[in-house]
Design a protein around this motif. Structure first.
Motif, PDB file in Angstrom:
ATOM      1  N   VAL A  21       0.844  -1.194   0.000  1.00  0.00           N
ATOM      2  CA  VAL A  21       0.000   0.000   0.000  1.00  0.00           C
ATOM      3  C   VAL A  21       0.877   1.241   0.000  1.00  0.00           C
ATOM      4  CG1 VAL A  21      -1.708   1.327   1.298  1.00  0.00           C
ATOM      5  CG2 VAL A  21      -1.875  -1.159   1.242  1.00  0.00           C
ATOM      6  N   VAL A  22       0.661   2.088  -1.004  1.00  0.00           N
ATOM      7  CA  VAL A  22       1.332   3.380  -1.070  1.00  0.00           C
ATOM      8  C   VAL A  22       0.338   4.413  -0.562  1.00  0.00           C
ATOM      9  CG1 VAL A  22       2.376   5.119  -2.558  1.00  0.00           C
ATOM     10  CG2 VAL A  22       2.757   2.685  -3.022  1.00  0.00           C
ATOM     11  N   VAL A  41       1.448   0.494   6.334  1.00  0.00           N
ATOM     12  CA  VAL A  41       1.671   1.077   5.020  1.00  0.00           C
ATOM     13  C   VAL A  41       3.046   0.651   4.492  1.00  0.00           C
ATOM     14  CG1 VAL A  41       2.700   3.271   5.763  1.00  0.00           C
ATOM     15  CG2 VAL A  41       1.371   3.201   3.694  1.00  0.00           C
ATOM     16  N   THR A  42       3.113   0.419   3.192  1.00  0.00           N
ATOM     17  CA  THR A  42       4.388   0.052   2.578  1.00  0.00           C
ATOM     18  C   THR A  42       5.257   1.294   2.393  1.00  0.00           C
ATOM     19  OG1 THR A  42       3.228  -1.715   1.411  1.00  0.00           O
ATOM     20  CG2 THR A  42       5.434  -1.140   0.611  1.00  0.00           C
ATOM     21  N   THR A  43       4.650   2.334   1.855  1.00  0.00           N
ATOM     22  CA  THR A  43       5.345   3.597   1.620  1.00  0.00           C
ATOM     23  C   THR A  43       4.393   4.740   1.912  1.00  0.00           C
ATOM     24  OG1 THR A  43       6.659   2.595  -0.138  1.00  0.00           O
ATOM     25  CG2 THR A  43       6.593   4.981  -0.098  1.00  0.00           C
ATOM     26  N   ASP A  53       6.470  11.782 -11.130  1.00  0.00           N
ATOM     27  CA  ASP A  53       7.553  10.871 -11.518  1.00  0.00           C
ATOM     28  C   ASP A  53       8.130  10.138 -10.316  1.00  0.00           C
ATOM     29  OD1 ASP A  53       7.325  11.420 -14.234  1.00  0.00           O
ATOM     30  OD2 ASP A  53       8.871  12.981 -14.193  1.00  0.00           O
ATOM     31  N   GLU A  54       8.241  10.816  -9.192  1.00  0.00           N
ATOM     32  CA  GLU A  54       8.754  10.169  -7.969  1.00  0.00           C
ATOM     33  C   GLU A  54       7.770   9.125  -7.450  1.00  0.00           C
ATOM     34  OE1 GLU A  54      11.555  13.618  -6.018  1.00  0.00           O
ATOM     35  OE2 GLU A  54       9.377  13.892  -5.882  1.00  0.00           O
ATOM     36  N   VAL A  55       6.493   9.377  -7.601  1.00  0.00           N
ATOM     37  CA  VAL A  55       5.481   8.389  -7.214  1.00  0.00           C
ATOM     38  C   VAL A  55       5.651   7.140  -8.063  1.00  0.00           C
ATOM     39  CG1 VAL A  55       3.017   7.865  -7.083  1.00  0.00           C
ATOM     40  CG2 VAL A  55       3.834  10.132  -6.397  1.00  0.00           C
ATOM     41  N   ILE A  56       5.845   7.324  -9.345  1.00  0.00           N
ATOM     42  CA  ILE A  56       6.033   6.202 -10.263  1.00  0.00           C
ATOM     43  C   ILE A  56       7.274   5.392  -9.882  1.00  0.00           C
ATOM     44  CG2 ILE A  56       6.603   5.582 -12.663  1.00  0.00           C
ATOM     45  CD1 ILE A  56       4.757   7.979 -13.463  1.00  0.00           C
ATOM     46  N   VAL A  57       8.350   6.074  -9.541  1.00  0.00           N
ATOM     47  CA  VAL A  57       9.574   5.392  -9.125  1.00  0.00           C
ATOM     48  C   VAL A  57       9.316   4.533  -7.882  1.00  0.00           C
ATOM     49  CG1 VAL A  57      11.889   5.753  -8.145  1.00  0.00           C
ATOM     50  CG2 VAL A  57      11.182   7.035 -10.161  1.00  0.00           C
ATOM     51  N   VAL A  59       6.450   3.269  -6.821  1.00  0.00           N
ATOM     52  CA  VAL A  59       5.572   2.142  -7.163  1.00  0.00           C
ATOM     53  C   VAL A  59       6.373   1.066  -7.893  1.00  0.00           C
ATOM     54  CG1 VAL A  59       3.592   1.441  -8.575  1.00  0.00           C
ATOM     55  CG2 VAL A  59       3.457   3.511  -7.164  1.00  0.00           C
ATOM     56  N   LYS A  60       7.232   1.469  -8.804  1.00  0.00           N
ATOM     57  CA  LYS A  60       8.065   0.487  -9.527  1.00  0.00           C
ATOM     58  C   LYS A  60       8.984  -0.264  -8.573  1.00  0.00           C
ATOM     59  CE  LYS A  60       8.015   2.420 -14.154  1.00  0.00           C
ATOM     60  NZ  LYS A  60       8.817   3.008 -15.249  1.00  0.00           N
ATOM     61  N   LYS A  61       9.516   0.436  -7.551  1.00  0.00           N
ATOM     62  CA  LYS A  61      10.369  -0.237  -6.547  1.00  0.00           C
ATOM     63  C   LYS A  61       9.579  -1.332  -5.839  1.00  0.00           C
ATOM     64  CE  LYS A  61      13.244   3.653  -5.080  1.00  0.00           C
ATOM     65  NZ  LYS A  61      13.527   4.531  -3.945  1.00  0.00           N
ATOM     66  N   ILE A  62       8.351  -1.017  -5.483  1.00  0.00           N
ATOM     67  CA  ILE A  62       7.522  -1.972  -4.748  1.00  0.00           C
ATOM     68  C   ILE A  62       7.155  -3.162  -5.641  1.00  0.00           C
ATOM     69  CG2 ILE A  62       5.261  -2.304  -3.680  1.00  0.00           C
ATOM     70  CD1 ILE A  62       5.537   0.661  -2.726  1.00  0.00           C
ATOM     71  N   LEU A  63       6.826  -2.879  -6.878  1.00  0.00           N
ATOM     72  CA  LEU A  63       6.397  -3.948  -7.784  1.00  0.00           C
ATOM     73  C   LEU A  63       7.556  -4.764  -8.347  1.00  0.00           C
ATOM     74  CD1 LEU A  63       3.603  -2.071  -9.762  1.00  0.00           C
ATOM     75  CD2 LEU A  63       3.348  -3.666  -7.840  1.00  0.00           C
ATOM     76  N   GLY A  64       8.762  -4.224  -8.201  1.00  0.00           N
ATOM     77  CA  GLY A  64       9.948  -4.952  -8.651  1.00  0.00           C
ATOM     78  C   GLY A  64      10.118  -4.788 -10.104  1.00  0.00           C
TER      79      GLY A  64
END
Length: 64
Positions: A21-22, A41-43, A53-57, A59-64
């Motif tokens: 969960v972000v 919460v995860t983040t 763009d930072e939100v996307i980064v 989310v990508k970290k969490i999803l691998g």
């Protein structure tokens, strides 16, 4: 229902308890951030401090 309530429900359900969960909020006090962490919460991202763009980064970290 606020975001903390939603997060609490997510963590209480066997089907969703392990979902990442972000939390994207303008709440930024130490108490609010701690509450999010305690609820699992995860983040925790503060809207006023991050770009899309930072939100996307994150989310990508969490999803691998």
């Amino acid at each position: 229902m606020n975001g903390f309530d939603v997060l609490s429900k997510i963590r209480k359900s066997d089907k969703t308890k392990d979902l990442p969960v972000v939390f994207l909020s303008n709440l930024s006090s130490k108490d609010d951030i701690l509450k999010g962490k305690v609820l699992g919460v995860t983040t925790f991202l503060i809207k006023a401090s991050v770009t899309p763009d930072e939100v996307i980064v994150e989310v990508k970290k969490i999803l691998g």
